[in-house]
Enzyme design. Structure first.
Site, PDB file in Angstrom:
ATOM      1  N   ASP A  35      16.467  12.584   4.084  1.00 28.40           N
ATOM      2  CA  ASP A  35      16.567  11.254   4.349  1.00 28.40           C
ATOM      3  C   ASP A  35      18.161  10.926   4.656  1.00 28.40           C
ATOM      4  OD1 ASP A  35      14.503   8.514   3.677  1.00 28.40           O
ATOM      5  OD2 ASP A  35      16.717   8.190   4.282  1.00 28.40           O
ATOM      6  N   ARG A  40      18.899   7.054  -2.078  1.00 22.12           N
ATOM      7  CA  ARG A  40      17.135   7.355  -2.166  1.00 22.12           C
ATOM      8  C   ARG A  40      17.054   8.781  -2.546  1.00 22.12           C
ATOM      9  NH1 ARG A  40      13.265   4.053   1.938  1.00 22.12           N
ATOM     10  NH2 ARG A  40      12.158   3.310   0.093  1.00 22.12           N
ATOM     11  N   VAL A  91       9.837   7.907   9.114  1.00 20.08           N
ATOM     12  CA  VAL A  91      10.777   6.895   8.967  1.00 20.08           C
ATOM     13  C   VAL A  91      10.255   5.526   9.283  1.00 20.08           C
ATOM     14  CG1 VAL A  91      12.635   8.667   9.741  1.00 20.08           C
ATOM     15  CG2 VAL A  91      11.362   7.265  11.560  1.00 20.08           C
ATOM     16  N   PHE A 163      -3.019   6.281   5.799  1.00 24.63           N
ATOM     17  CA  PHE A 163      -3.878   4.978   5.476  1.00 24.63           C
ATOM     18  C   PHE A 163      -3.632   4.515   4.062  1.00 24.63           C
ATOM     19  CE2 PHE A 163      -6.078   6.769   8.914  1.00 24.63           C
ATOM     20  CZ  PHE A 163      -5.977   5.697   9.940  1.00 24.63           C
ATOM     21  N   ARG A 261     -23.478  -4.820   5.846  1.00 24.09           N
ATOM     22  CA  ARG A 261     -22.900  -4.806   7.061  1.00 24.09           C
ATOM     23  C   ARG A 261     -21.295  -5.329   6.971  1.00 24.09           C
ATOM     24  NH1 ARG A 261     -26.906  -8.322  10.794  1.00 24.09           N
ATOM     25  NH2 ARG A 261     -26.691  -9.337   8.615  1.00 24.09           N
ATOM     26  N   ALA A 269      -9.292 -14.321  -1.406  1.00 24.06           N
ATOM     27  CA  ALA A 269      -8.626 -15.394  -1.032  1.00 24.06           C
ATOM     28  C   ALA A 269      -7.107 -15.216  -1.485  1.00 24.06           C
ATOM     29  CB  ALA A 269      -9.265 -16.555  -1.025  1.00 24.06           C
ATOM     30  N   CYS A 277       3.217  -3.815   6.343  1.00 26.62           N
ATOM     31  CA  CYS A 277       2.513  -3.273   7.541  1.00 26.62           C
ATOM     32  C   CYS A 277       1.873  -4.151   8.256  1.00 26.62           C
ATOM     33  CB  CYS A 277       1.505  -2.104   6.922  1.00 26.62           C
ATOM     34  SG  CYS A 277       2.289  -0.556   6.393  1.00 26.62           S
ATOM     35  N   ARG A 347       8.458  -6.196   0.634  1.00 24.81           N
ATOM     36  CA  ARG A 347       8.808  -6.566   2.017  1.00 24.81           C
ATOM     37  C   ARG A 347       7.763  -7.701   2.495  1.00 24.81           C
ATOM     38  NH1 ARG A 347       9.400  -0.601   4.199  1.00 24.81           N
ATOM     39  NH2 ARG A 347       7.823  -0.297   2.669  1.00 24.81           N
ATOM     40  N   ARG A 443      -3.663 -16.693  -6.440  1.00 23.27           N
ATOM     41  CA  ARG A 443      -4.203 -15.204  -6.428  1.00 23.27           C
ATOM     42  C   ARG A 443      -5.388 -15.438  -7.282  1.00 23.27           C
ATOM     43  NH1 ARG A 443      -2.317 -11.376  -3.213  1.00 23.27           N
ATOM     44  NH2 ARG A 443      -0.039 -11.524  -2.764  1.00 23.27           N
TER      45      ARG A 443
HETATM   46  P1  NAD Z   1      10.506   3.185   4.286  1.00 26.06           P
HETATM   47  O1  NAD Z   1      11.637   2.287   4.848  1.00 26.06           O
HETATM   48  O2  NAD Z   1      10.190   3.158   3.049  1.00 26.06           O
HETATM   49  O3  NAD Z   1      10.963   4.773   4.435  1.00 26.06           O
HETATM   50  C1  NAD Z   1      11.770   5.069   5.740  1.00 26.06           C
HETATM   51  C2  NAD Z   1      12.627   6.100   5.636  1.00 26.06           C
HETATM   52  O4  NAD Z   1      13.065   6.763   6.562  1.00 26.06           O
HETATM   53  C3  NAD Z   1      13.943   5.164   4.877  1.00 26.06           C
HETATM   54  O5  NAD Z   1      14.326   5.812   3.363  1.00 26.06           O
HETATM   55  C4  NAD Z   1      15.203   5.552   6.098  1.00 26.06           C
HETATM   56  O6  NAD Z   1      16.417   6.130   5.323  1.00 26.06           O
HETATM   57  C5  NAD Z   1      14.495   6.935   6.478  1.00 26.06           C
HETATM   58  N1  NAD Z   1      15.103   7.254   7.812  1.00 26.06           N
HETATM   59  C6  NAD Z   1      15.112   6.590   8.917  1.00 26.06           C
HETATM   60  N2  NAD Z   1      15.645   7.230   9.982  1.00 26.06           N
HETATM   61  C7  NAD Z   1      15.982   8.357   9.623  1.00 26.06           C
HETATM   62  C8  NAD Z   1      16.584   9.505  10.150  1.00 26.06           C
HETATM   63  N3  NAD Z   1      16.858   9.487  11.438  1.00 26.06           N
HETATM   64  N4  NAD Z   1      16.791  10.629   9.430  1.00 26.06           N
HETATM   65  C9  NAD Z   1      16.620  10.778   8.092  1.00 26.06           C
HETATM   66  N5  NAD Z   1      15.825   9.622   7.309  1.00 26.06           N
HETATM   67  C10 NAD Z   1      15.651   8.417   8.178  1.00 26.06           C
HETATM   68  O7  NAD Z   1       9.386   3.279   5.136  1.00 26.06           O
HETATM   69  P2  NAD Z   1       7.734   3.485   4.694  1.00 26.06           P
HETATM   70  O8  NAD Z   1       7.308   2.456   4.185  1.00 26.06           O
HETATM   71  O9  NAD Z   1       7.792   4.902   4.066  1.00 26.06           O
HETATM   72  O10 NAD Z   1       7.070   3.347   6.050  1.00 26.06           O
HETATM   73  C11 NAD Z   1       7.175   4.750   7.115  1.00 26.06           C
HETATM   74  C12 NAD Z   1       6.252   4.468   8.169  1.00 26.06           C
HETATM   75  O11 NAD Z   1       4.902   4.606   7.651  1.00 26.06           O
HETATM   76  C13 NAD Z   1       6.335   3.092   8.881  1.00 26.06           C
HETATM   77  O12 NAD Z   1       5.906   3.450  10.450  1.00 26.06           O
HETATM   78  C14 NAD Z   1       5.213   2.502   8.298  1.00 26.06           C
HETATM   79  O13 NAD Z   1       4.664   1.392   9.377  1.00 26.06           O
HETATM   80  C15 NAD Z   1       4.199   3.579   8.056  1.00 26.06           C
HETATM   81  N6  NAD Z   1       3.108   3.223   6.915  1.00 26.06           N
HETATM   82  C16 NAD Z   1       3.705   2.510   5.750  1.00 26.06           C
HETATM   83  C17 NAD Z   1       2.854   2.397   4.703  1.00 26.06           C
HETATM   84  C18 NAD Z   1       3.326   1.742   3.581  1.00 26.06           C
HETATM   85  O14 NAD Z   1       2.370   1.179   2.662  1.00 26.06           O
HETATM   86  N7  NAD Z   1       4.623   1.438   3.442  1.00 26.06           N
HETATM   87  C19 NAD Z   1       1.435   2.853   4.914  1.00 26.06           C
HETATM   88  C20 NAD Z   1       0.985   3.508   5.993  1.00 26.06           C
HETATM   89  C21 NAD Z   1       1.878   3.662   7.043  1.00 26.06           C
HETATM   90  C1  UDX Z   2      -2.009  -1.811   3.993  1.00 28.23           C
HETATM   91  C2  UDX Z   2      -3.493  -1.107   4.202  1.00 28.23           C
HETATM   92  O1  UDX Z   2      -4.279  -1.577   3.419  1.00 28.23           O
HETATM   93  C3  UDX Z   2      -3.154   0.499   4.144  1.00 28.23           C
HETATM   94  O2  UDX Z   2      -4.310   1.149   4.540  1.00 28.23           O
HETATM   95  C4  UDX Z   2      -2.032   0.984   5.158  1.00 28.23           C
HETATM   96  O3  UDX Z   2      -1.690   2.338   5.033  1.00 28.23           O
HETATM   97  C5  UDX Z   2      -0.706   0.036   4.941  1.00 28.23           C
HETATM   98  O4  UDX Z   2      -0.945  -1.368   4.907  1.00 28.23           O
HETATM   99  P1  UDX Z   2      -0.581  -2.234   1.710  1.00 28.23           P
HETATM  100  O5  UDX Z   2      -0.134  -3.393   2.767  1.00 28.23           O
HETATM  101  O6  UDX Z   2       0.000  -1.380   0.891  1.00 28.23           O
HETATM  102  O7  UDX Z   2      -1.848  -1.294   2.689  1.00 28.23           O
HETATM  103  O8  UDX Z   2      -1.729  -3.223   0.703  1.00 28.23           O
HETATM  104  P2  UDX Z   2      -3.057  -3.970   0.820  1.00 28.23           P
HETATM  105  O9  UDX Z   2      -3.849  -3.671  -0.191  1.00 28.23           O
HETATM  106  O10 UDX Z   2      -3.574  -3.521   2.273  1.00 28.23           O
HETATM  107  O11 UDX Z   2      -2.822  -5.531   0.677  1.00 28.23           O
HETATM  108  C6  UDX Z   2      -2.078  -6.183   1.742  1.00 28.23           C
HETATM  109  C7  UDX Z   2      -1.754  -7.482   1.415  1.00 28.23           C
HETATM  110  O12 UDX Z   2      -3.120  -8.173   1.483  1.00 28.23           O
HETATM  111  C8  UDX Z   2      -1.298  -7.829   0.053  1.00 28.23           C
HETATM  112  O13 UDX Z   2      -0.364  -8.867   0.017  1.00 28.23           O
HETATM  113  C9  UDX Z   2      -2.596  -8.298  -0.607  1.00 28.23           C
HETATM  114  O14 UDX Z   2      -2.479  -9.073  -1.839  1.00 28.23           O
HETATM  115  C10 UDX Z   2      -3.214  -8.842   0.346  1.00 28.23           C
HETATM  116  N1  UDX Z   2      -5.010  -8.764   0.313  1.00 28.23           N
HETATM  117  C11 UDX Z   2      -5.406  -7.789   0.357  1.00 28.23           C
HETATM  118  C12 UDX Z   2      -5.392 -10.118   0.089  1.00 28.23           C
HETATM  119  O15 UDX Z   2      -4.715 -11.287   0.108  1.00 28.23           O
HETATM  120  N2  UDX Z   2      -6.829 -10.247  -0.020  1.00 28.23           N
HETATM  121  C13 UDX Z   2      -7.595  -9.084  -0.269  1.00 28.23           C
HETATM  122  O16 UDX Z   2      -8.858  -9.135  -0.154  1.00 28.23           O
HETATM  123  C14 UDX Z   2      -6.868  -7.795   0.111  1.00 28.23           C
END
Ligand code: NAD
Ligand code: UDX
Length: 467
Positions: A35, A40, A91, A163, A261, A269, A277, A347, A443
């Site tokens: 990174d 971090r 990233v 996921f 289904r 809710a 995301c 976030r 909640r």
């Molecule tokens: P994050 O912001 O926590 O982490 C990304 C990291 O990448 C940062 O620490 C940043 O400094 C680093 N970075 C950016 N550009 C860089 C570069 N050129 N070289 C080296 N490091 C670099 O983001 P995240 O939550 O881990 O999400 C990453 C990706 O995964 C996103 O596309 C997001 O949509 C996807 N995703 C996130 C989640 C989740 O739950 N957070 C779940 C599924 C998918």
């Molecule tokens: C989501 C997807 O679930 C995951 O598969 C993907 O990789 C990243 O985005 P995340 O955002 O980490 O994951 O959490 P999630 O459990 O999906 O909750 C998202 C938001 O929806 C939260 O604010 C949660 O409180 C809300 N939520 C979820 C509800 O309000 N009601 C529900 O029944 C489920």
């Protein structure tokens, strides 16, 4: 092709936990997570695993087991890319905040920077894995950049969206519903797919590893998040009807979720979905649809966001209207700031937007969250740019003690479903509040009858208020 060395660019919520689990399950593979963010990386390397930058139940133990053995965290990006047979790009891909597509399209500048860096420093063939969530057809951009290095290196691009959900990341990674791998249909492309399948099949049953073409895989990630968020917005829309009809949203959820289904999950809710995301990925889907001229498709998915914004706003309005249409100068206690329980991630948390709305009415907020720092709360509010940060600092206090947070308040609002909120001494909280004392449960986690018996006026999302 047997993978010996993996590099993951991006040590965030996805890169860190995902690579920790690969390293745990594949001790023969050397995994280096890099990174640009020095702090971090330093935190990932902290000798006390309680200080690693991502809070996820069970993650500390896995990091402690693998770190220094075959799991490394480093800022030496070039070296790690150069040595690796497989490079994951993990990233951030946030919503664009400027220019064309502002507020909707995914900002791919970090993705492109990674591709150019890989192209620049590579001296051997590599498999490049899209782990970040990306707009459909991004792989063709990566391919284009990587095929112009002029040094005869073969790059295969795979899509392997993640996921995991925050708060359950380790569980989700150890036992995923499915792993999705998209690749090119050519023999070299399929060999790359096989190399990644081999890694995952160390611990994931092969019938749960789905392989598709690149574009299906990329689009499936956006679609999965859109469907999940759509369920939340759908039940939230019903929660508003429940509140005026004496139907109970939990009973409705149970009734519809019992239909195999429909299924019972993701029908809770809430004050609105948050997280990094859902909103970003739906906005991106909407933008893609508009780009192709598919306006009805775009409008359909956009409604999920419109409903979610409405849900957050109407919760704030409920607080204001209950408190005699003015919250100016009134202390309102927030229990919870994270976007869901068991994570320190804030976030797009609904709490931020509810707070902003109440601050516009000059409310005084006091916030408690078991995992979120005071600095993060102020950063989140300042980021919105609604008012001067000095104003945020004067109107909002953040404490480390929930009883202190609630003391002297007119109302307590539950914004995150942390389990511990239910175990508090609610009599003590009541005794120290102004009367009438209100609870707004965004909640539906508190024991309403118990609170009412104490004397609270209770509003719960999706239930008609009877007092
Ligand atoms: P994050 O912001 O926590 O982490 C990304 C990291 O990448 C940062 O620490 C940043 O400094 C680093 N970075 C950016 N550009 C860089 C570069 N050129 N070289 C080296 N490091 C670099 O983001 P995240 O939550 O881990 O999400 C990453 C990706 O995964 C996103 O596309 C997001 O949509 C996807 N995703 C996130 C989640 C989740 O739950 N957070 C779940 C599924 C998918
Ligand atoms: C989501 C997807 O679930 C995951 O598969 C993907 O990789 C990243 O985005 P995340 O955002 O980490 O994951 O959490 P999630 O459990 O999906 O909750 C998202 C938001 O929806 C939260 O604010 C949660 O409180 C809300 N939520 C979820 C509800 O309000 N009601 C529900 O029944 C489920």
């Amino acid at each position: 092709m047997k993978i010996k060395k993996i590099c993951c660019i991006g040590a965030g919520y996805v890169g860190g936990p995902t690579m920790a689990v690969i390293a745990k399950k594949c001790p023969e593979i050397q995994v280096t997570v890099v990174d640009l963010n020095k702090e971090r990386i330093a935190a990932w390397n902290d000798t006390d695993v309680n200080n690693i930058p991502v809070y996820e139940p069970g993650l500390g133990d896995i990091v402690a087991e693998a770190r220094g053995r075959n799991l490394f965290f480093s800022t030496q990006v070039d070296e790690a890319i150069q040595e690796a047979d497989m490079v994951f790009i993990s990233v951030n891909t946030p919503t664009k905040t400027y220019g064309e597509g502002k507020g909707q399209a995914a900002d791919l500048k970090w993705i492109e920077l990674c591709a150019r860096q890989i192209a620049r420093v590579s001296t051997t063939d590599k498999i490049i894995v899209e782990k970040s969530t990306l707009p459909v057809r991004t792989a063709s951009t990566l391919k284009d950049i990587l095929s112009h290095t002029g040094n005869n290196i073969n790059f295969q691009i795979l899509s392997n969206p993640e996921f995991l959900a925050e708060g359950t990341a380790v569980e989700d990674l150890l036992s995923p519903d499915r792993v999705l791998i998209g690749g090119d249909p050519s023999p070299k492309g399929q060999a790359a797919v096989e190399a990644l399948v081999e890694i995952y099949s160390t611990w994931v049953p092969t019938e749960r590893i789905l392989t598709t073409n690149l574009w299906s895989s990329e689009l499936s990630k956006l679609t999965a998040n859109a469907f999940l968020a759509q369920r939340v917005s759908s039940i939230n829309a019903i929660s508003e009807i429940c509140e005026v009809t004496e139907a109970d949203v939990n009973e409705v959820s149970r009734a519809i979720g019992s239909d195999s289904r429909v299924g019972p999950k993701f029908l809770k809710a809430s004050v609105g979905f948050g997280g990094s995301c859902f909103q970003k990925d739906i906005l991106n889907l909407v933008y893609i649809a508009r780009t192709y001229g598919l306006n009805e498709v775009a409008n359909y998915w956009e409604q999920v966001i419109i409903m979610n914004d409405h849900q957050k706003r109407r919760f704030a309005k409920k607080v204001i209207s209950s408190l005699y249409n003015t919250v100016s100068g009134k202390k309102i206690a927030f229990l919870g700031w994270a976007f869901k329980k068991d994570t320190n991630d804030t976030r797009e948390s609904a709490a931020i937007y509810v707070a902003d709305h109440l601050l516009n009415e000059n409310a005084e907020l006091s916030v408690f969250d078991p995992k979120v720092t005071a600095q993060q709360v102020y950063t989140d509010l300042d980021y919105l740019g609604t008012r001067e940060s000095t104003k945020n600092a004067s109107l909002v206090t953040v404490t480390k003690d929930p009883y202190e947070t609630c003391k002297g308040s007119h109302a307590v609002a539950v914004l995150t479903e942390w389990d511990e909120f239910n175990s508090y001494d609610w009599q003590k909280i009541y005794d120290n509040m102004l009367k009438p004392a209100y609870v707004f449960d965004g909640r539906d986690i508190l024991e309403t009858e118990k609170l009412k018996a104490i004397g609270f006026r209770v509003y719960t999302i999706g239930k008609t208020q009877t007092q």
